[in-house]
Scaffold this active site. Structure first.
Site, PDB file in Angstrom:
ATOM      1  N   ASP A 134      -9.193   6.517  -2.289  1.00 17.67           N
ATOM      2  CA  ASP A 134      -8.205   7.053  -3.098  1.00 17.67           C
ATOM      3  C   ASP A 134      -8.734   7.686  -4.175  1.00 17.67           C
ATOM      4  OD1 ASP A 134      -9.056   4.821  -4.536  1.00 17.67           O
ATOM      5  OD2 ASP A 134      -7.074   4.093  -5.032  1.00 17.67           O
ATOM      6  N   TYR A 193      -6.361   6.433   4.132  1.00 14.46           N
ATOM      7  CA  TYR A 193      -6.611   5.805   2.996  1.00 14.46           C
ATOM      8  C   TYR A 193      -5.789   4.283   3.402  1.00 14.46           C
ATOM      9  CZ  TYR A 193      -5.192   2.642  -0.676  1.00 14.46           C
ATOM     10  OH  TYR A 193      -5.055   1.485  -1.360  1.00 14.46           O
ATOM     11  N   GLU A 229       0.866  -1.210  -0.132  1.00 15.50           N
ATOM     12  CA  GLU A 229       0.027   0.040   0.050  1.00 15.50           C
ATOM     13  C   GLU A 229       0.807   1.341  -0.219  1.00 15.50           C
ATOM     14  OE1 GLU A 229      -3.013   0.017  -0.720  1.00 15.50           O
ATOM     15  OE2 GLU A 229      -3.709  -1.788  -0.266  1.00 15.50           O
TER      16      GLU A 229
END
Length: 353
Positions: free
Chosen positions: A140, A122, A39
């Site tokens: 996002d 996020y 991520e």
DNA sequence: TAAACGTGGCA
DNA sequence: TTGCCAAGTTT
């Protein structure tokens, strides 16, 4: 602000994802550590660009303990060329947070994840939903675009009220039975179908309820209000060498490329020549051996013109910084601009030998 | 809240 | 060439 009250077709999205999802290296695992790494690498970064870094990073640091025990220089070296280097520094700091924190294991709540350096709304939602099934929606750039289009939101998506509305909408659309799969499906749709340009509406599972599609607004949503201004800078690097060693320094905090290495650098508001650079540093007995540039380095918010001046000296002056054997440079992380120069330098050197 | 923070791909 | 964009966060 939104032009409809269509329910979000969660089932259609899930079915589409089941048959259309890409086979990506970080999919199929529920290990919070590897999900976290993927991520962070993917923040503002394309899959194709980040994938090799993902493999190298996990080979070097298979567990959060390995990362926590590493030296920051080693972490930055693995990040070299990927950009946004605060991600690497924060990753390293957060690994220490995890291993020295309560239980010494990964936090499994949204707030616990948020407390880690470099983990914002996020990333906390992504790790939380994918690794721990927490019912939190990821928002996002992909999700923002998908939902702005679905709801036909023509206002700028970078304004506070719209951000809030999209956040609510994303949370409302969430499939709480499988939040991790749902979040990835939303992002996958934005990344492969609901593209910024040339959206492929014909294969979109949301088409029937999409307001942007109905109103012919797909190409004009999402809208943004901010403009990027470009600053011009002129970097002059002093490549000082006695034949065996050279001199490098660490980039300071509060500017671009923090924590990376560079040759001693003189910044100006215009291009300088070798004499002006040498006059600034006042090195005795220096002979100009080579010069390179100006090299244009284009960034999002600035345009940097780099020039490299290689000076030969009998003895390196101890006043500037510590001398380093040329070979040792390969362990240090440099900005792209300098890395390109070094590659060229090494290539020329290997040809001579 | 706006601006800073990298790099590479694309039209 | 220029501007926009990509699985955002920090200050």
């Amino acid at each position: 602000m939104d032009a409809d009250h269509h329910p979000f077709p969660t089932n259609a999205l899930r079915q589409w994802y089941g048959r259309a999802k890409r086979d990506l290296p970080w999919r199929g695992s529920s290990d919070p550590y590897t999900i976290w790494i993927s991520e962070v690498i993917l923040q503002q970064t394309r899959v194709d660009q980040g994938t090799p870094y993902y493999h190298r990073f996990l080979s070097a640091f298979p567990t959060v303990t390995d990362l926590a025990n590493a030296h920051e220089d080693e972490v930055l070296k693995l990040w070299e060329g990927l950009g946004y280097y605060s991600r690497a520094r924060n990753l390293h700091a957060a690994a220490k947070q995890v291993t020295t924190g309560p239980g010494g294991c990964f936090p499994n709540t949204y707030e616990g994840l948020r407390s880690l350096k470099g983990v914002g709304p996020y990333t906390a939602a992504a790790i939380g939903s994918i690794a721990f099934d927490l019912p939190v929606a990821c928002v996002d750039g992909n999700v923002t675009r998908v939902l702005a289009r679905f709801h036909g939101i023509t206002d700028p998506v970078d304004s506070a009220p719209v951000i809030k509305a999209i956040d609510r909408s994303a949370q409302g659309a969430l499939d709480i039975q499988s939040p991790g799969e749902h979040n990835q499906a939303m992002m996958e749709l934005g990344a492969t179908v609901c593209l910024p340009r040339n959206a492929n509406c014909e294969q979109c599972p949301l088409q029937a309820g999409c307001n942007a599609y109905r109103l012919g607004l797909v190409d004009s949503i999402p809208m943004k209000s901010k403009r990027t201004k470009v600053r011009e800078r002129y970097f002059h690097f002093l490549v000082l060498t006695d034949g065996e060693h050279t001199v490098v320094e660490r980039r300071p905090a509060g500017d671009i490329w923090q924590g990376l290495y560079q040759f001693p650098m003189l910044e100006s508001d215009r291009t300088l020549d070798a004499d002006e650079v040498l006059a600034h540093y006042r090195i005795k007995g220096a002979v100009l051996a080579d010069s390179h540039g100006p090299v244009r380095h284009i960034l999002t918010h600035q345009r940097i013109f780099g020039r490299f001046f290689e000076f030969r000296v009998k003895h390196l002056p101890p006043s500037i910084a510590d001398p380093v054997p040329w070979q040792d440079l390969e362990r240090l992380a440099f900005p792209r601009l300098i890395h390109h120069y070094l590659n060229k330098k090494m290539l020329a050197h290997s040809k001579k030998v």
